[in-house]
Scaffold this active site. Structure first.
Site, PDB file in Angstrom:
ATOM      1  N   HIS A  76       4.633  84.535   5.796  1.00 50.15           N
ATOM      2  CA  HIS A  76       3.671  84.935   6.819  1.00 50.15           C
ATOM      3  C   HIS A  76       2.327  85.310   6.208  1.00 50.15           C
ATOM      4  CE1 HIS A  76       2.939  86.561  10.937  1.00 50.15           C
ATOM      5  NE2 HIS A  76       2.068  87.309  10.286  1.00 50.15           N
ATOM      6  N   GLU A  77       2.351  86.207   5.230  1.00 49.17           N
ATOM      7  CA  GLU A  77       1.089  86.678   4.658  1.00 49.17           C
ATOM      8  C   GLU A  77       0.401  85.592   3.835  1.00 49.17           C
ATOM      9  OE1 GLU A  77      -0.092  89.326   5.834  1.00 49.17           O
ATOM     10  OE2 GLU A  77       1.783  89.899   6.828  1.00 49.17           O
ATOM     11  N   HIS A 114      -1.872  83.750   6.127  1.00 49.36           N
ATOM     12  CA  HIS A 114      -3.133  84.478   6.278  1.00 49.36           C
ATOM     13  C   HIS A 114      -4.030  84.261   5.062  1.00 49.36           C
ATOM     14  CE1 HIS A 114      -2.439  86.652   9.964  1.00 49.36           C
ATOM     15  NE2 HIS A 114      -1.357  87.255   9.529  1.00 49.36           N
ATOM     16  N   GLU A 138      -3.602  84.522  13.037  1.00 54.12           N
ATOM     17  CA  GLU A 138      -2.159  84.602  13.205  1.00 54.12           C
ATOM     18  C   GLU A 138      -1.546  83.213  13.345  1.00 54.12           C
ATOM     19  OE1 GLU A 138       1.277  87.074  13.266  1.00 54.12           O
ATOM     20  OE2 GLU A 138      -0.799  87.341  12.652  1.00 54.12           O
TER      21      GLU A 138
END
Length: 492
Positions: free
Chosen positions: A261-262, A265, A291
Site C-alpha cells: 500500500h505505502e 503512495h 489512494e
C-alpha cells in the site's frame, strides 16, 4: 514571461523547502521520538507550520499574482501553476496565522495523548485534547467555507481532494451503503460453501518481516527508507520519499499489506513532474488520486490471482515454511475472505467502504454541530451496528483506532473510498492497454504498469483536475459501477 511570475516561482520554491523540513520533522516524531520530547516537538512543528502558512501571506503576492495573470506568454503548465498558486494564497489568507499555529500545536499534543488513550482503551482520556482539535477544525472550516463558497465539511474536504464535494460523492457512498448488505450476504454465503483457508501459524520473526517488506517494495520500484510505526504511512520530502509499515509477530499479512500500500503512495511521490517539484502544480492531484495509486498495488495487484501464484512460494521461502497453507490456492481463499471486522486498516475490500462511510458521516456531523464529541463512542458503535451488524468491545477498537482525528485530519476519510473506485477504473483500463499485464504480474514484474501509471497519472501533478485526469486516463469520469463489478468478479 514577466518578472512577477519568476518572483512567484522563487517564493513558492522557498515555501516548498520549508514544507520538506516539516515533513522530515513529522516523520521523526512518528517513528523515532521519545514521548518526553513531545511538548517541545509540538512547539517546533507549530512554528514550522506557521512559517509555511506565513509564506502565503507575503504582501507582495497579490501584486505578483495580478501581474502574472496578465502575462500572455505563460505556457499551459505555468498557467496551471499560477491557478494553484492563487488557490493556495486565497485559502491561506482566509486563515489567521494564530489559528494555523494553534491547530498545529493542538494536533501535535493530541496525537501523543491518543497513543496513551488508545493503549488504555479509554476515550475519556482523549476527550479534552480532541475537543480542542475539533474546535480548531471548526474554526478553520468556517474561515475556508466563506472563501470557497461551500459548506463547512466541504471546506475541510477541499484540503485533501480539491474540487470534491459531498453533493457529488455522498450519493455514491449512500448507494454503496445500500448495496453492501445484499452483496456482503452473498459473499458470505459463497465463502461458507468452500473450505476455510488453512491458518498461517506464527510466530513470524519481525526482522524477517522487515526484509520481506523492503524486498517487495524494492521489486515494485521503491528506493527510499522504510521504518516501522504504529500507523503505516508515506512521508518524507522531495527526493527523500519514505514509508513505514507495521509489524505483528503473529500476523505477517499486516506488514505485507502495508508495504504494498505505502509503496503505491511512494511511487506517486517519486514520479511527480521533475521540473515542477518545488511548485504547487507539481504536487499530487489529491489524496483520492493518491489512494488510487496505493490501492492499485495493495488490492488490484496484491490480490490478483496471477500475483498470488508468485507470492505463495516466495512467502514459503521467506519464512522457511511448507505445506498446504503456503499454496496459492490457500492464499486466494484467504484474500477472498470477507469479515465484519472492527478495524478499518485490516478490513477487506467489500467492508472497507463501510468503515469510511461511518467516519464520513460522524465527522461531518461533528464539524457541522449535529452531534457532541462526548457522544462519539456511542454514535460510532451504533453506526457499526447499522452498517456491519457488529459492536466494538472498547474504544481502541472503536472510535480511537485511527490517527486522523487526533492529528487534525478532518475531511480526509472520503478519499479512501474515492481512491478505491479510481483504482478499479485505472486497473481496468491498464489491463486493456497492457496485453501482457497478467503475465507480468505473475512474474512480479511491474515496470510496464508503473510506467503506465507514470504516464497516465504521476507525471501530470496538478496540471489536470481529478475529473480531467480520469477522463484522459480511462476515457470517462469516475464510474463507481466499475468498482462494484470488480468486487462481484472477485468475491462472488
Amino acid at each position: 514571461m514577466t518578472d512577477a511570475y519568476h518572483a512567484l516561482e522563487a517564493h513558492f520554491a522557498r515555501r516548498s523547502a520549508l514544507q520538506g523540513a516539516l515533513g522530515i520533522l513529522n516523520w521523526d516524531s512518528r517513528t523515532m521520538m521519545l514521548p518526553a520530547a513531545s511538548p517541545a516537538r509540538a512547539d517546533q512543528i507549530a512554528a514550522l507550520e506557521g512559517a509555511v502558512h506565513s509564506a502565503l501571506l507575503d504582501p507582495h503576492l497579490p501584486d505578483w499574482l495580478a501581474a502574472a495573470d496578465d502575462d500572455f506568454g505563460l505556457d499551459e503548465w505555468q498557467r496551471a501553476n499560477l491557478a494553484e498558486m492563487k488557490r493556495e494564497v486565497d485559502l491561506a489568507q482566509a486563515l489567521p496565522a494564530d489559528l494555523v499555529e494553534a491547530n498545529a500545536r493542538a494536533a501535535s499534543q493530541c496525537e501523543i495523548i491518543w497513543r496513551t488513550a488508545k493503549a488504555e482503551k479509554d476515550f475519556r482520556l482523549l476527550l479534552p485534547s480532541l475537543s480542542v482539535v475539533l474546535d480548531r477544525q471548526r474554526e478553520i472550516a468556517a474561515a475556508l467555507a466563506g472563501t470557497l463558497g461551500c459548506g463547512l465539511y466541504d471546506a475541510l474536504h477541499e484540503q485533501y481532494e480539491p474540487g470534491s464535494r459531498v453533493a457529488e460523492f455522498g450519493p455514491l457512498f449512500d448507494d454503496y451503503a445500500a448495496f453492501l448488505p445484499g452483496f456482503l450476504a452473498a459473499a458470505e454465503e459463497r465463502q461458507a460453501a468452500e473450505p476455510a483457508p488453512d491458518p498461517f501459524e506464527g510466530p513470524f520473526p519481525l526482522e524477517t518481516q522487515r526484509r520481506m517488506a523492503a524486498d517487495l517494495a524494492a521489486r515494485i520500484g521503491f528506493t527510499g527508507r522504510l521504518d516501522a510505526s504504529l500507523h503505516a504511512f508515506c512521508g518524507g520530502a522531495t527526493g527523500d520519499v519514505r514509508i513505514t509499515t507495521r509489524f505483528d509477530e503473529d500476523n505477517f499479512f499486516k506488514a505485507l499489506k502495508s508495504a504494498l500500500h505505502e509503496t503505491g503512495h511512494a511511487l506517486y511521490e517519486m514520479a511527480r513532474p521533475a521540473a515542477w517539484q518545488s511548485q504547487p502544480v507539481g504536487l499530487a492531484r489529491g489524496l483520492g488520486v493518491h489512494e488510487s495509486q496505493s490501492l492499485t498495488f495493495d488490492m488490484q495487484v496484491g490480490r490478483h490471482p496471477a500475483f498470488l501464484e508468485w507470492l505463495a512460494p516466495y512467502l514459503a521461502r521467506t519464512f522457511g515454511r511448507e505445506g498446504e497453507a503456503w499454496s496459492a490456492d490457500n492464499l486466494r481463499r484467504r484474500f477472498r475472505q470477507v469479515q465484519r471486522s472492527f478495524i478499518r486498516v485490516d478490513a477487506d475490500e467489500v467492508t472497507y467502504p463501510a468503515h469510511v462511510i461511518l467516519r464520513w458521516r460522524l465527522e461531518q456531523a461533528l464539524i457541522e454541530g449535529q452531534m457532541e464529541l462526548a457522544d462519539l463512542p456511542d454514535a460510532w458503535n451504533q453506526g457499526m451496528r447499522d452498517l456491519l451488524g457488529i459492536t466494538p468491545p472498547d474504544d481502541a477498537l472503536g472510535c480511537m483506532q485511527d490517527i486522523h482525528w487526533p492529528s487534525g485530519a478532518w475531511g480526509y476519510f472520503p478519499t479512501y473510498t474515492l481512491g478505491a473506485m479510481m483504482a478499479a477504473q485505472l486497473f481496468d483500463t491498464a489491463r486493456k492497454e497492457l496485453p501482457d499485464l497478467e503475465g507480468q504480474i505473475g512474474r512480479a514484474e511491474f515496470g510496464d504498469l508503473v510506467a503506465w501509471l507514470g504516464d497516465k497519472v504521476h507525471r501530470w501533478g496538478r496540471r489536470l483536475s481529478t475529473r480531467e485526469l480520469m477522463v484522459q486516463a480511462t476515457g470517462k469520469p469516475l464510474d463507481a459501477a466499475i468498482f462494484k463489478a470488480h468486487l462481484q468478479a472477485r468475491y462472488l
